[in-house]
Scaffold this active site. Sequence first.
Site, PDB file in Angstrom:
ATOM      1  N   ALA A 119       0.809  -1.225   0.000  1.00  0.00           N
ATOM      2  CA  ALA A 119       0.000   0.000   0.000  1.00  0.00           C
ATOM      3  C   ALA A 119       0.839   1.269   0.000  1.00  0.00           C
ATOM      4  O   ALA A 119       0.315   2.359   0.205  1.00  0.00           O
ATOM      5  CB  ALA A 119      -0.928  -0.006   1.214  1.00  0.00           C
ATOM      6  N   ASN A 187       2.434  -2.526   7.768  1.00  0.00           N
ATOM      7  CA  ASN A 187       3.411  -3.246   6.961  1.00  0.00           C
ATOM      8  C   ASN A 187       4.184  -2.277   6.073  1.00  0.00           C
ATOM      9  O   ASN A 187       5.339  -2.504   5.741  1.00  0.00           O
ATOM     10  CB  ASN A 187       2.718  -4.300   6.091  1.00  0.00           C
ATOM     11  CG  ASN A 187       2.521  -5.609   6.836  1.00  0.00           C
ATOM     12  OD1 ASN A 187       3.455  -6.142   7.420  1.00  0.00           O
ATOM     13  ND2 ASN A 187       1.314  -6.112   6.809  1.00  0.00           N
ATOM     14  N   HIS A 217      -0.644   7.704   3.555  1.00  0.00           N
ATOM     15  CA  HIS A 217       0.746   7.593   3.980  1.00  0.00           C
ATOM     16  C   HIS A 217       1.552   8.681   3.285  1.00  0.00           C
ATOM     17  O   HIS A 217       1.418   8.880   2.073  1.00  0.00           O
ATOM     18  CB  HIS A 217       1.336   6.225   3.616  1.00  0.00           C
ATOM     19  CG  HIS A 217       0.534   5.063   4.100  1.00  0.00           C
ATOM     20  ND1 HIS A 217       0.503   4.686   5.423  1.00  0.00           N
ATOM     21  CD2 HIS A 217      -0.271   4.194   3.433  1.00  0.00           C
ATOM     22  CE1 HIS A 217      -0.286   3.632   5.554  1.00  0.00           C
ATOM     23  NE2 HIS A 217      -0.768   3.317   4.364  1.00  0.00           N
TER      24      HIS A 217
END
Length: 266
Positions: A119, A187, A217
């Site tokens: 991601a 992760n 993010h």
Amino acid sequence: MNVGIVGFGSIGTEVGKALINGVEDFSLYGITSRSKANAQERIDKLDKNIEIYDLDNLVDNCEIIIDCAPKEAFREIATKCINKQRKLITVSGSGMLDNLDLEKLAKNNNSQIILATGAILGLDALRAASESNINSVTMITRKPPNALTNAPYVINNNIEINNLLEPKLIFKGSATDGAKAFPANVNVAAAVGLAGIGADKTNLEIWADPNLKRNTHKVQVNSDSAVFEMSIQNVQTPENPGTGKITGLSVIACLRGLKSSFKIGT
């Protein structure tokens, strides 16, 4: 090439669907799951039956294993793949971070572990920058509260995030500590740490933000070769808000790159 999928949750199902629809040079052999009942329920919703095997059978009969299982299963999966000289594709950055000794084992056994992009974005740039000197890496993750509610760190520390009216900083530390505190959620932080300056030196902030509908993010990098910033807003998977829809798609892209005559990116 035969492909086996370990773990058939939201990510594994996405990968399975793609393989059923056709990914050139690859064929889905079967899956394994800790919950056969749940896996079968998912399979029943697909247009094609998928066989459920145990892990040993999958590793024996597949050239490539795709790990979509929880972090706790990573070492067993990776070790079996390495011992059989299989290629392992995983999205478990946290799992790899806790088992770095497996890199040497894989090298000695002529095997390979591939950490898919998942991601996050910009791992190519980070890896390139790490060939020289990186001064600092800071990652800021912001997620809607529903994506963090079940995180062990939130539960164990009695952090209230369900009725927030404004963003709340719930973690600040290294990517190493963040990956341990949020094994199913961050992760990406482990991947950023592994690709760049190292997880211990990668700064991480995690925010619960009631104003967001997507998992976001931002990574800020300062190096002697480039200063860059990258950000991504990931659509949540309906059944698992903590997982971005793009994660499964990154595994398929990684798979295609193994055999493609024209590969884009590092």
